[in-house]
Scaffold this motif. Structure first.
Motif, PDB file in Angstrom:
ATOM      1  N   ALA A   1     -20.167   3.403   6.413  1.00 32.88           N
ATOM      2  CA  ALA A   1     -21.344   4.265   6.607  1.00 32.88           C
ATOM      3  C   ALA A   1     -22.147   4.459   7.870  1.00 32.88           C
ATOM      4  CB  ALA A   1     -22.365   2.952   6.283  1.00 32.88           C
TER       5      ALA A   1
ATOM      6  N   TYR B   1     -10.180   2.191  13.766  1.00 34.47           N
ATOM      7  CA  TYR B   1     -10.761   1.324  14.406  1.00 34.47           C
ATOM      8  C   TYR B   1      -9.805   0.253  15.077  1.00 34.47           C
ATOM      9  CZ  TYR B   1     -15.157   3.733  12.536  1.00 34.47           C
ATOM     10  OH  TYR B   1     -15.472   5.262  12.111  1.00 34.47           O
TER      11      TYR B   1
ATOM     12  N   LEU C   1       1.232   2.996  13.221  1.00 29.52           N
ATOM     13  CA  LEU C   1       1.931   3.330  12.091  1.00 29.52           C
ATOM     14  C   LEU C   1       0.976   3.340  10.999  1.00 29.52           C
ATOM     15  CD1 LEU C   1       5.320   0.489  12.214  1.00 29.52           C
ATOM     16  CD2 LEU C   1       4.831   3.281  12.217  1.00 29.52           C
TER      17      LEU C   1
ATOM     18  N   ALA D   1      -3.160  -4.393  12.050  1.00 28.06           N
ATOM     19  CA  ALA D   1      -4.741  -4.308  12.461  1.00 28.06           C
ATOM     20  C   ALA D   1      -5.424  -3.472  11.018  1.00 28.06           C
ATOM     21  CB  ALA D   1      -4.539  -2.836  13.752  1.00 28.06           C
TER      22      ALA D   1
ATOM     23  N   PHE E   1       1.391  -9.962   2.902  1.00 28.14           N
ATOM     24  CA  PHE E   1       2.123  -9.280   4.361  1.00 28.14           C
ATOM     25  C   PHE E   1       2.520  -9.171   5.274  1.00 28.14           C
ATOM     26  CE2 PHE E   1       0.960  -5.859   7.666  1.00 28.14           C
ATOM     27  CZ  PHE E   1       1.902  -5.215   7.130  1.00 28.14           C
TER      28      PHE E   1
ATOM     29  N   ILE F   1     -20.397   3.833  -1.616  1.00 25.46           N
ATOM     30  CA  ILE F   1     -21.220   4.354  -1.208  1.00 25.46           C
ATOM     31  C   ILE F   1     -21.685   5.468  -1.824  1.00 25.46           C
ATOM     32  CG2 ILE F   1     -21.542   6.598   1.030  1.00 25.46           C
ATOM     33  CD1 ILE F   1     -20.936   4.619   3.302  1.00 25.46           C
TER      34      ILE F   1
ATOM     35  N   GLY G   1      -1.580  -0.080  11.518  1.00 24.91           N
ATOM     36  CA  GLY G   1      -2.740   0.915  10.884  1.00 24.91           C
ATOM     37  C   GLY G   1      -3.344   1.224  11.894  1.00 24.91           C
ATOM     38  N   ALA G   2      -3.463   2.727  11.493  1.00 23.90           N
ATOM     39  CA  ALA G   2      -4.938   3.398  12.295  1.00 23.90           C
ATOM     40  C   ALA G   2      -6.358   3.800  12.290  1.00 23.90           C
ATOM     41  CB  ALA G   2      -3.503   4.158  12.404  1.00 23.90           C
TER      42      ALA G   2
ATOM     43  N   ALA H   1      -0.191   4.132   7.239  1.00 20.51           N
ATOM     44  CA  ALA H   1       0.559   4.104   5.729  1.00 20.51           C
ATOM     45  C   ALA H   1      -0.198   5.638   5.042  1.00 20.51           C
ATOM     46  CB  ALA H   1      -0.401   3.242   5.233  1.00 20.51           C
TER      47      ALA H   1
ATOM     48  N   PHE I   1     -22.537   2.941  10.657  1.00 21.20           N
ATOM     49  CA  PHE I   1     -24.002   2.513  11.110  1.00 21.20           C
ATOM     50  C   PHE I   1     -23.574   1.590  12.962  1.00 21.20           C
ATOM     51  CE2 PHE I   1     -27.365   1.209   7.998  1.00 21.20           C
ATOM     52  CZ  PHE I   1     -27.293   2.453   6.828  1.00 21.20           C
TER      53      PHE I   1
ATOM     54  N   PRO J   1       4.051   3.982   5.743  1.00 27.97           N
ATOM     55  CA  PRO J   1       3.710   2.223   5.510  1.00 27.97           C
ATOM     56  C   PRO J   1       4.846   1.451   5.696  1.00 27.97           C
ATOM     57  CG  PRO J   1       4.343   3.369   3.513  1.00 27.97           C
ATOM     58  CD  PRO J   1       4.625   4.882   4.498  1.00 27.97           C
TER      59      PRO J   1
ATOM     60  N   LEU K   1       0.869  -1.257  -0.129  1.00 28.92           N
ATOM     61  CA  LEU K   1       0.412  -0.053  -0.030  1.00 28.92           C
ATOM     62  C   LEU K   1       0.708   1.008   0.308  1.00 28.92           C
ATOM     63  CD1 LEU K   1      -2.750   1.236   0.087  1.00 28.92           C
ATOM     64  CD2 LEU K   1      -2.570   0.746   3.202  1.00 28.92           C
TER      65      LEU K   1
ATOM     66  N   SER L   1     -18.856  -0.888  15.859  1.00 27.49           N
ATOM     67  CA  SER L   1     -18.824  -0.843  17.182  1.00 27.49           C
ATOM     68  C   SER L   1     -17.561  -2.243  17.500  1.00 27.49           C
ATOM     69  CB  SER L   1     -20.268  -1.321  17.445  1.00 27.49           C
ATOM     70  OG  SER L   1     -20.640  -2.327  16.609  1.00 27.49           O
TER      71      SER L   1
ATOM     72  N   GLY M   1      -8.266   3.945   5.787  1.00 26.64           N
ATOM     73  CA  GLY M   1      -9.465   2.524   4.840  1.00 26.64           C
ATOM     74  C   GLY M   1     -10.914   2.861   5.288  1.00 26.64           C
TER      75      GLY M   1
ATOM     76  N   ASN N   1      -6.738  -5.145   8.667  1.00 23.86           N
ATOM     77  CA  ASN N   1      -8.627  -5.421   8.301  1.00 23.86           C
ATOM     78  C   ASN N   1      -8.167  -6.014   6.273  1.00 23.86           C
ATOM     79  OD1 ASN N   1     -10.615  -6.595   8.941  1.00 23.86           O
ATOM     80  ND2 ASN N   1     -11.781  -5.223   8.374  1.00 23.86           N
TER      81      ASN N   1
HETATM   82  C1  LIG Z   1     -18.164   1.549   2.489  1.00 26.39           C
HETATM   83  C2  LIG Z   1     -17.770   0.947   3.388  1.00 26.39           C
HETATM   84  C3  LIG Z   1     -19.607   0.657   4.394  1.00 26.39           C
HETATM   85  C4  LIG Z   1     -19.288   0.011   5.680  1.00 26.39           C
HETATM   86  N1  LIG Z   1     -20.144   0.661   6.855  1.00 26.39           N
HETATM   87  C5  LIG Z   1     -20.392   0.322   7.757  1.00 26.39           C
HETATM   88  C6  LIG Z   1     -21.235   0.389   8.783  1.00 26.39           C
HETATM   89  O1  LIG Z   1     -22.167   1.251   8.821  1.00 26.39           O
HETATM   90  N2  LIG Z   1     -21.266  -0.545   9.992  1.00 26.39           N
HETATM   91  C7  LIG Z   1     -20.203  -0.924  10.548  1.00 26.39           C
HETATM   92  O2  LIG Z   1     -20.134  -1.627  11.974  1.00 26.39           O
HETATM   93  N3  LIG Z   1     -19.100  -1.467   9.543  1.00 26.39           N
HETATM   94  C8  LIG Z   1     -18.950  -0.834   8.314  1.00 26.39           C
HETATM   95  N4  LIG Z   1     -18.022  -1.174   7.809  1.00 26.39           N
HETATM   96  C9  LIG Z   1     -16.799  -1.971   8.314  1.00 26.39           C
HETATM   97  C10 LIG Z   1     -15.800  -0.840   9.180  1.00 26.39           C
HETATM   98  O3  LIG Z   1     -15.917   0.244   8.458  1.00 26.39           O
HETATM   99  C11 LIG Z   1     -14.880  -1.896   9.064  1.00 26.39           C
HETATM  100  O4  LIG Z   1     -15.103  -3.423   9.507  1.00 26.39           O
HETATM  101  C12 LIG Z   1     -13.823  -1.241   9.930  1.00 26.39           C
HETATM  102  O5  LIG Z   1     -14.218   0.046   9.921  1.00 26.39           O
HETATM  103  C13 LIG Z   1     -12.167  -2.082  10.337  1.00 26.39           C
HETATM  104  O6  LIG Z   1     -11.876  -1.108  10.616  1.00 26.39           O
HETATM  105  P1  LIG Z   1      -9.799  -1.637  11.114  1.00 26.39           P
HETATM  106  O7  LIG Z   1      -8.944  -0.420  12.021  1.00 26.39           O
HETATM  107  O8  LIG Z   1     -10.211  -2.929  11.369  1.00 26.39           O
HETATM  108  O9  LIG Z   1      -9.975  -1.698   9.499  1.00 26.39           O
HETATM  109  P2  LIG Z   1      -9.771   0.131   8.509  1.00 26.39           P
HETATM  110  O10 LIG Z   1     -10.161   1.215   8.877  1.00 26.39           O
HETATM  111  O11 LIG Z   1     -10.077  -0.485   6.955  1.00 26.39           O
HETATM  112  O12 LIG Z   1      -7.825   0.354   8.878  1.00 26.39           O
HETATM  113  C14 LIG Z   1      -6.847  -0.454   8.463  1.00 26.39           C
HETATM  114  C15 LIG Z   1      -5.603   0.407   8.076  1.00 26.39           C
HETATM  115  O13 LIG Z   1      -4.302  -0.255   8.066  1.00 26.39           O
HETATM  116  C16 LIG Z   1      -3.572   0.919   7.069  1.00 26.39           C
HETATM  117  N5  LIG Z   1      -2.558  -0.235   6.606  1.00 26.39           N
HETATM  118  C17 LIG Z   1      -3.036  -1.310   5.379  1.00 26.39           C
HETATM  119  N6  LIG Z   1      -1.935  -1.933   5.284  1.00 26.39           N
HETATM  120  C18 LIG Z   1      -1.000  -0.937   5.511  1.00 26.39           C
HETATM  121  C19 LIG Z   1       1.029  -1.095   5.892  1.00 26.39           C
HETATM  122  N7  LIG Z   1       1.665  -2.055   5.285  1.00 26.39           N
HETATM  123  N8  LIG Z   1       0.867  -0.771   6.751  1.00 26.39           N
HETATM  124  C20 LIG Z   1       0.445   1.029   7.992  1.00 26.39           C
HETATM  125  N9  LIG Z   1      -0.127   0.978   7.790  1.00 26.39           N
HETATM  126  C21 LIG Z   1      -1.621  -0.423   6.747  1.00 26.39           C
HETATM  127  C22 LIG Z   1      -4.345   1.528   5.579  1.00 26.39           C
HETATM  128  O14 LIG Z   1      -4.268   2.383   5.184  1.00 26.39           O
HETATM  129  C23 LIG Z   1      -5.489   2.031   6.939  1.00 26.39           C
HETATM  130  O15 LIG Z   1      -6.303   2.513   6.840  1.00 26.39           O
HETATM  131  C24 LIG Z   1     -18.230  -0.699   6.044  1.00 26.39           C
HETATM  132  C25 LIG Z   1     -17.079  -0.311   5.770  1.00 26.39           C
HETATM  133  C26 LIG Z   1     -16.863  -0.041   4.443  1.00 26.39           C
HETATM  134  C27 LIG Z   1     -15.670  -0.025   3.376  1.00 26.39           C
END
Ligand SMILES: Cc1cc2nc3c(=O)[nH]c(=O)nc-3n(C[C@H](O)[C@H](O)[C@H](O)COP(=O)(O)OP(=O)(O)OC[C@H]3O[C@@H](n4cnc5c(N)ncnc54)[C@H](O)[C@@H]3O)c2cc1C
Length: 454
Positions: free
Chosen positions: A84, A50, A70, A259, A268, A283, A47-48, A72, A86, A222, A10, A399, A78, A261
């Motif tokens: 959305a 949730y 860390l 983190a 990776f 969306i 990954g920053a 990217a 929710f 990254p 990435l 959540s 992401g 996802n």
């Molecule tokens: C369009 C859409 C709608 C959704 N709507 C809902 C909803 O309404 N309700 C709900 O419960 N869930 C919803 N989801 C799901 C929810 O958003 C995710 O489950 C949740 O945000 C996951 O969070 P996360 O921190 O695990 O991953 P992410 O938020 O995807 O964060 C991963 C991060 O890792 C970083 N990363 C990746 N590789 C590297 C690397 N090599 N080095 C450094 N950083 C890196 C990325 O830049 C990214 O910021 C939706 C998802 C999408 C895409």
């Protein structure tokens, strides 16, 4: 657009997508800038979103471990900044009935409790002063066909019996009169406790709390290369160190949390290789509705709404009277920005609300969901307890990712977590992993037929 099944890594420092959230969220809170030197830390989190922020926050507050995150790109670049918004008591796609038949009632209840705890934890953080525009409580599931109402009502009965969950049953007329006149809805059930927020503001709030607790967050950093070094001294157990390379600094860490996802690049780390399927969700956010348009479709509610299709649509009225409408997007990153997918959503919205036939959209974006083979998220680690992950929320993680982060922090700190399959078993490897997209395409074809004819 970045495609986790195609791209090896990435690229860093990309701006937020042209989303409504990024437009209205204001100014991002401060972070610690790009990593520009070599550092040695106890815990690094990649990954920053949730998951990463929650893990860092819980590590700092509950275990006295000040991790380094860390990212990217930017915080919540992401899915956490694109979703959305929710907030629901759920994650994954597996029904409670199927959990009960596979694992028994105690485990099913244990998982339900974890989903509830996720919502409570989010609410607690919001009450610490995160201004993320929460809307009125209520989550409506609409039957997209008359026959689906029966199965919704059966779900409601089961949830009332099993969990004492307060589920309201709505006829088509009640729905149209009290909430909104969706022409494709044949009745609904309504939970009293889901709600909508601005997801990017929520993540920024977590970032602020995490930094106040002593967490360091390096954006534009990254991890593009990762290896492990082992050292042993006579008479001592051998120690492993994780070495993470970013463009301008190397991080040596005793423990690493993945983190990333749906944004995890294809090779990776061996621990997560071929264990998820990234799927695009699209969306659109329309122009603000005029008072006449609101009256014409009686769009009174700002509850979060989802339908019963296999290929689901979800929508809500935002605080400034725009409609956010979402559903499946392109299959590949290459096609993600093709306006065809946004226009397809707009067309469906207009069949739901024919009075909005002249409505246009102002924003369109998409993001990667992370599907798991068994339809459940997993929080797990390697045998050496040096690499950990939480992922596979299957599009429902706003959540639960916060609860997953709490449990992940406990694992990193060596604290026992509940004995549930989501915490005690790894993500399942996809058979024929190179053909995951073919399987996705097949599922989309099946879904189209099922939603229309079955
Ligand atoms: C369009 C859409 C709608 C959704 N709507 C809902 C909803 O309404 N309700 C709900 O419960 N869930 C919803 N989801 C799901 C929810 O958003 C995710 O489950 C949740 O945000 C996951 O969070 P996360 O921190 O695990 O991953 P992410 O938020 O995807 O964060 C991963 C991060 O890792 C970083 N990363 C990746 N590789 C590297 C690397 N090599 N080095 C450094 N950083 C890196 C990325 O830049 C990214 O910021 C939706 C998802 C999408 C895409």
């Amino acid at each position: 657009m970045y495609d986790p099944l195609i791209d090896d890594s990435l690229a860093g420092n990309s701006p937020y997508p042209n989303s409504y959230w990024a437009d209205v969220a204001g100014t991002a809170p401060e972070d610690d800038g790009q990593l520009n030197k070599d550092i040695t830390v106890d815990v690094a989190i990649i990954g920053a979103g949730y998951t990463g922020l929650s893990t860092a926050l819980h590590l700092a507050r509950e275990h006295g471990i000040k991790a380094t995150v860390l990212e990217a790109n930017r915080t919540a670049w992401g899915a956490s900044g694109r979703n959305a918004g929710f907030i629901l008591k759920s994650s994954g796609r597996k029904s409670y009935a199927s959990m009960q038949s596979q694992w028994g009632e105690e485990v099913m209840r244990g998982i339900y409790n974890e989903m509830c705890a996720g919502v409570e934890t989010v609410k607690d953080f919001i009450s610490e002063g995160i201004n993320c525009d929460p809307q009125d409580n209520g989550y409506i599931r609409v039957a997209h066909k008359p026959g689906m109402l029966k199965s919704l009502l059966a779900t409601a009965t089961l949830q009332k019996q099993m969990f004492g969950y307060d589920v309201q049953e709505l006829t088509r007329e009640q729905l149209h009169q009290d909430y909104m006149a969706d022409h494709n809805a044949y009745g609904a059930i309504r939970y009293q406790d889901g709600f909508g927020i601005n997801p990017l503001k929520l993540a920024w709030g977590y970032q602020k709390l995490a930094r106040e607790a002593g967490v360091t967050i390096h954006c534009d950093s990254p991890v593009d290369n990762w290896h492990q070094e082992s050292s042993s001294k006579p008479g001592q157990q051998s120690k492993t160190t994780q070495i993470l390379h970013t463009p301008n600094g190397i991080v040596k860490a005793k423990k690493v949390v993945i983190a990333t996802n749906g944004y995890s690049a294809k090779n990776f780390h061996p621990l997560i290789k071929s264990k998820s399927l990234p799927v695009l969700s699209q969306i659109i956010v329309t122009q603000p509705l005029t008072q006449e348009q609101i009256a014409a479709c009686n769009f009174l509610t700002s509850n979060v709404i989802m339908d019963t299709r296999a290929l689901k649509y979800y929508y809500r009225k935002l605080p400034d009277n725009r409609i956010l409408f979402g559903g499946r997007g392109a299959i590949t990153g290459k096609n993600a920005t093709d306006p065809y997918y946004a226009n397809r959503l707009l067309a469906v919205l207009k069949t739901n609300f024919p009075a909005l036939s002249s409505l246009r959209y102002d924003y369109a974006w998409s993001g990667w969901l992370c599907m798991s083979l068994d339809d459940m998220p997993h929080v797990y680690q390697n045998e050496q307890q040096s690499v950990f992950y939480a992922m596979g929320y299957c599009g429902s993680g706003v959540s639960f990712s916060v609860q997953a982060g709490k449990r992940l922090a406990e694992k990193v700190a060596g604290v026992t977590v509940p004995n549930l399959p989501i915490y005690q078993t790894p993500l399942v490897t996809f058979p024929f992993a190179p053909l995951r997209r073919v399987g996705q395409w097949g599922y989309f074809q099946y879904g189209k037929v099922k939603d229309r004819w079955l």
